[in-house]
Motif scaffolding. Structure first.
Motif, PDB file in Angstrom:
ATOM      1  N   LEU A 107      17.966  19.947  28.417  1.00 20.17           N
ATOM      2  CA  LEU A 107      18.937  20.227  29.481  1.00 20.17           C
ATOM      3  C   LEU A 107      18.247  20.365  30.837  1.00 20.17           C
ATOM      4  CD1 LEU A 107      21.227  22.737  27.604  1.00 20.17           C
ATOM      5  CD2 LEU A 107      21.641  20.314  28.031  1.00 20.17           C
ATOM      6  N   GLY A 108      16.988  20.782  30.819  1.00 21.65           N
ATOM      7  CA  GLY A 108      16.259  20.961  32.064  1.00 21.65           C
ATOM      8  C   GLY A 108      15.700  19.671  32.625  1.00 21.65           C
ATOM      9  N   GLY A 109      15.687  18.613  31.816  1.00 27.66           N
ATOM     10  CA  GLY A 109      15.208  17.328  32.271  1.00 27.66           C
ATOM     11  C   GLY A 109      13.695  17.198  32.292  1.00 27.66           C
ATOM     12  N   PHE A 110      12.997  18.114  31.629  1.00 26.28           N
ATOM     13  CA  PHE A 110      11.542  18.025  31.597  1.00 26.28           C
ATOM     14  C   PHE A 110      11.113  16.940  30.617  1.00 26.28           C
ATOM     15  CE2 PHE A 110      12.359  22.555  32.540  1.00 26.28           C
ATOM     16  CZ  PHE A 110      11.888  22.535  33.839  1.00 26.28           C
ATOM     17  N   PHE A 111      10.030  16.268  30.920  1.00 29.96           N
ATOM     18  CA  PHE A 111       9.506  15.246  30.023  1.00 29.96           C
ATOM     19  C   PHE A 111       8.645  15.915  28.978  1.00 29.96           C
ATOM     20  CE2 PHE A 111       6.120  12.333  28.777  1.00 29.96           C
ATOM     21  CZ  PHE A 111       6.889  11.310  28.256  1.00 29.96           C
ATOM     22  N   THR A 112       9.046  15.795  27.734  1.00 30.78           N
ATOM     23  CA  THR A 112       8.276  16.415  26.664  1.00 30.78           C
ATOM     24  C   THR A 112       7.773  15.394  25.656  1.00 30.78           C
ATOM     25  OG1 THR A 112      10.313  16.829  25.465  1.00 30.78           O
ATOM     26  CG2 THR A 112       9.463  18.625  26.821  1.00 30.78           C
ATOM     27  N   GLY A 113       8.232  14.166  25.744  1.00 29.97           N
ATOM     28  CA  GLY A 113       7.785  13.139  24.816  1.00 29.97           C
ATOM     29  C   GLY A 113       8.520  13.210  23.492  1.00 29.97           C
ATOM     30  N   GLY A 114       8.061  12.419  22.547  1.00 27.83           N
ATOM     31  CA  GLY A 114       8.727  12.324  21.258  1.00 27.83           C
ATOM     32  C   GLY A 114       8.444  13.473  20.329  1.00 27.83           C
ATOM     33  N   ILE A 115       7.389  14.251  20.590  1.00 25.49           N
ATOM     34  CA  ILE A 115       7.015  15.320  19.666  1.00 25.49           C
ATOM     35  C   ILE A 115       8.085  16.400  19.592  1.00 25.49           C
ATOM     36  CG2 ILE A 115       5.671  16.623  21.373  1.00 25.49           C
ATOM     37  CD1 ILE A 115       4.775  16.215  17.670  1.00 25.49           C
ATOM     38  N   ILE A 116       8.771  16.673  20.689  1.00 27.63           N
ATOM     39  CA  ILE A 116       9.786  17.726  20.672  1.00 27.63           C
ATOM     40  C   ILE A 116      10.966  17.322  19.800  1.00 27.63           C
ATOM     41  CG2 ILE A 116      11.063  17.008  22.728  1.00 27.63           C
ATOM     42  CD1 ILE A 116      10.102  20.607  21.806  1.00 27.63           C
ATOM     43  N   HIS A 117      11.272  16.031  19.723  1.00 29.18           N
ATOM     44  CA  HIS A 117      12.362  15.591  18.862  1.00 29.18           C
ATOM     45  C   HIS A 117      11.965  15.681  17.390  1.00 29.18           C
ATOM     46  CE1 HIS A 117      14.728  14.452  22.260  1.00 29.18           C
ATOM     47  NE2 HIS A 117      13.723  13.760  22.743  1.00 29.18           N
ATOM     48  N   THR A 118      10.712  15.441  17.106  1.00 31.77           N
ATOM     49  CA  THR A 118      10.213  15.624  15.744  1.00 31.77           C
ATOM     50  C   THR A 118      10.297  17.092  15.347  1.00 31.77           C
ATOM     51  OG1 THR A 118       8.697  13.787  16.087  1.00 31.77           O
ATOM     52  CG2 THR A 118       8.250  15.244  14.228  1.00 31.77           C
ATOM     53  N   LEU A 119       9.927  17.967  16.258  1.00 32.66           N
ATOM     54  CA  LEU A 119      10.021  19.402  15.984  1.00 32.66           C
ATOM     55  C   LEU A 119      11.466  19.830  15.787  1.00 32.66           C
ATOM     56  CD1 LEU A 119       7.382  20.787  18.500  1.00 32.66           C
ATOM     57  CD2 LEU A 119       7.153  20.542  16.029  1.00 32.66           C
ATOM     58  N   LEU A 120      12.381  19.220  16.537  1.00 31.27           N
ATOM     59  CA  LEU A 120      13.795  19.540  16.381  1.00 31.27           C
ATOM     60  C   LEU A 120      14.290  19.157  14.992  1.00 31.27           C
ATOM     61  CD1 LEU A 120      16.514  20.445  17.545  1.00 31.27           C
ATOM     62  CD2 LEU A 120      16.866  18.088  18.255  1.00 31.27           C
TER      63      LEU A 120
END
Length: 50
Positions: free
Chosen positions: A21-34
């Protein structure tokens, strides 16, 4: 052990939501963690109802 996994899963979901929601770039790893966090939450719910 189960409570620790549940807490970690909730924290990961909150971090994902803030970064998404904040629009920060976190890459694909955060989606894997999700995905891992959702699986842990679902396993916790299934085991508590069984």
């Amino acid at each position: 052990m189960g409570n620790i996994l549940y807490i970690i899963a909730v924290i990961l979901v909150i971090i994902w939501a803030i970064s998404f929601l904040g629009g920060f770039f976190t890459g694909g790893i955060i989606h894997t963690l999700l995905v891992i966090a959702i699986i842990v939450i679902l396993l916790r719910v299934i085991r508590s109802n069984a």
